[in-house]
Structures are given as C-alpha cells and as structure tokens.
Design an enzyme around this catalytic site. Sequence first.
Site, short mmCIF file in Angstrom:
data_model
loop_
_atom_site.label_atom_id
_atom_site.label_comp_id
_atom_site.label_asym_id
_atom_site.label_seq_id
_atom_site.Cartn_x
_atom_site.Cartn_y
_atom_site.Cartn_z
N GLU A 1 0.85 -1.19 0.00
CA GLU A 1 0.00 0.00 0.00
C GLU A 1 0.88 1.24 0.00
OE1 GLU A 1 -0.63 2.42 2.58
OE2 GLU A 1 0.83 1.58 3.98
N ARG B 1 -5.54 -0.17 3.92
CA ARG B 1 -5.18 0.14 2.53
C ARG B 1 -4.60 -1.06 1.79
NH1 ARG B 1 -3.67 4.92 5.21
NH2 ARG B 1 -1.49 4.25 5.38
N HIS C 1 4.51 7.55 2.41
CA HIS C 1 5.07 6.26 2.81
C HIS C 1 4.57 5.16 1.89
CE1 HIS C 1 1.72 4.81 5.81
NE2 HIS C 1 1.65 4.09 4.71
N SER D 1 9.21 5.47 4.65
CA SER D 1 8.45 6.66 5.02
C SER D 1 9.30 7.89 4.74
CB SER D 1 8.06 6.58 6.50
OG SER D 1 7.30 7.70 6.89
N HIS E 1 6.28 7.22 18.50
CA HIS E 1 5.49 7.40 17.29
C HIS E 1 4.29 8.30 17.51
CE1 HIS E 1 2.64 6.58 13.98
NE2 HIS E 1 3.75 6.65 13.28
N PHE F 1 2.46 15.38 12.68
CA PHE F 1 2.01 15.33 11.30
C PHE F 1 0.54 15.73 11.20
CE2 PHE F 1 -0.27 12.90 8.02
CZ PHE F 1 0.28 13.51 6.91
#
Length: 361
Positions: A143, A178, A320, A219, A299, A306
């Site tokens: 994906e 995805r 990514h 990423s 994370h 973000f």
Amino acid sequence: MESAIDKHLKCPRTLSRRVPDQYQPPFPMWVARAGEELRQVVMAYLGVQYQGEAQKAAALAALQHIVASFALTDGPLNHDLTHHTDNSGYDNLIVVGYWKDPAAYCRWLRSSEVDGWWSAEARLHEGLGYFREVVAPRAEQFETLYAFREDLPGVGAVMDSTSGEIEEHGYWGSMRDRFPASQTDWMEPDDELRILSGDPAKGGRVIVGGHDNIALIRSGQDWAEAGPEERSLYLDEILPTLEAGMDFLRDNGAPLGCYSNRFVRNIDLQGNLLDTSYNIGHWRSVEKLERWAESHPTHLRIFVTFFRVAAGLQKLRLYHEVSVSDGRQQLFEYINCHAQTGMLRDAKPAPQACPAQANAS
C-alpha cells in the site's frame, strides 16, 4: 472520495475495516494506482558499507558501479541513492531500485555483468561490506500514501497514475486497511529469521532466510521545494521528533519486533546530500509495526505533529509505502558486513549437528 484499494483488487471482506463506512478523513491524501496487468513489484535495497573517510572513495566507486549496472537490459524503472551512519559507526550507501516486472529483475540479477561482479572473489578482499535486501510483494501485498499527487517517489514512480482523494487514512489501522490483502488475510508471520549459510561473526558471505509477511516500510520527507516557513516547520518541528523515534527503533526496536531501522538521507551520485530523506524499517509483521505506531510515545509524537500540520502542507512532501511479502520472494545477502547489519542482528543461527550425527556423516 474513493477507496485506497483499487476496484480490480476488491473482494468480499471477511475482515472488517477499523472505521464505519460513513467515516470521512480530516484532510486529503492519495495513493498510487497501477493497471490490472501489474501482478508484482520488486524492491531491491543494494548497499555498500564502509568505515571512515579513507574508504569513502572506494565505497562511492562501488555504488556508482551498481548504478551503472542499472543501465543494462532489464534494469529497474526507478532508483534513488542514500547515505546513513548506523549505530555501530559504519557508513552505508544504499541504492534502491524498483521493477514492475519480476522476470525482468531476475534476468538483470542473473546477467553475467551483475552476477559476475557480486559473486567475484574480489568482493571479499576490498575492505568494504556489501548487502542486498530484496522483496517482491504481489499487487495485493503493498500500500502507499502520499500528501501530494505528482512525481511520486519510490514504488509510486513505477505505477501508472494517482488516485483521487482516498477514504482510508487519518485513523489508527488505516495502513492495514489500505492493503488489498487485508480484506481476507491477517498477514501473520510464519517463522523466524534464520542464517542459511555463513557466519555473521566471521564475515564473508552470509545468507539470511526470511519468512512470510515481513513488513517493509519506507516513510519519506522531501523539503527541496519548500519555502522558508515550511522548511522551518520540517527542520525545527517535524525532524527532531522524527529522528528521536527513528533512533529509538534503531537502538531498541528488537523487543518490539523491528528487525532493522535506518533513517537515511538522499544523495547524488557523487555523495552530496539532497533535501530528501526516508526511513527504511523491516518488521516481523504489520501487527508489530501497528502496535508501535498506535501505542509507543515515540510514534505518537510523530503522528500528532504530522496530524497538526498536514492540512497546511504546500511544498513539503510526505509519503510512505508499506509492503509484506512471501518468504520465497525475499533475498537477504551480506558480504563482510558487521554482525548488526540489517537482518543479521536477529537471524537465528543454523542448528548445529550433534557429535553423533557429525561422526556418522
């Protein structure tokens, strides 16, 4: 609004998505599209490892040789170059090439020019390390996600087009959703990393056997065209948080299921740094990657940063790609690399024959 999973890859779900059908994402994102004829891609990470300035020229020459081999018949459709220094103090130059035809990749790999150079005795005596980490996911096993629509990097560069705005993003679990495979498959690992030949402690040539559903994430960040405000946003706000998270995985990722983590800076063919970078992470499974992403403070800080800035991005390009692959579609080979390189760190040694077996043989 459309699904990240293309129409020809849709099938009746036996595993549900993480959000209801009425979900609306908070900002636009896109994915790469390929035609129905695409069955599989190849992602080849080819590395040169060295230590210190004295070896830099030789390492760059080796990298340039690999790039020159891409011009041979059946070479990759797209490639890029990177540098990083690992936590053992070694410099690493990596060229990653992408093929949309596995047969073409196999012909390139087996050509006399490519195989002859890799297999040559000289590779063992140059004072450099070499590695190739290659996966070949099927169309349903990868994906992508982009905050922009043009000039897609990585695997997107060998796809045919870009989607419209997609539904599956902006929530925990959207990465898995995805994947076309996620409609019916948990994508679970089936084994451990194992040393198939060689000994990492002794150097020389070492081959590591993978397993089904190793997850590979790339990423990326591109601030080359960003104006002063966005450059400051990336360099002063996003980058420190990102580097802290990537360093944590590099140094402490093993208990979390992270086999290898490299935060790399793009370079040109002469080794000059470019204003683009990306992370290369190999994980035991998508589930291990998800668990870190959803629960670990390193994370969560990246995600929150973000999420706060994504809607206002103009020239700063973030993206990514994540894939899983079958164990038989993986290649992990190392020549004179230190024992913490890539898959070497976590690979289980080959079982030793007991004395009775050894005597009998």
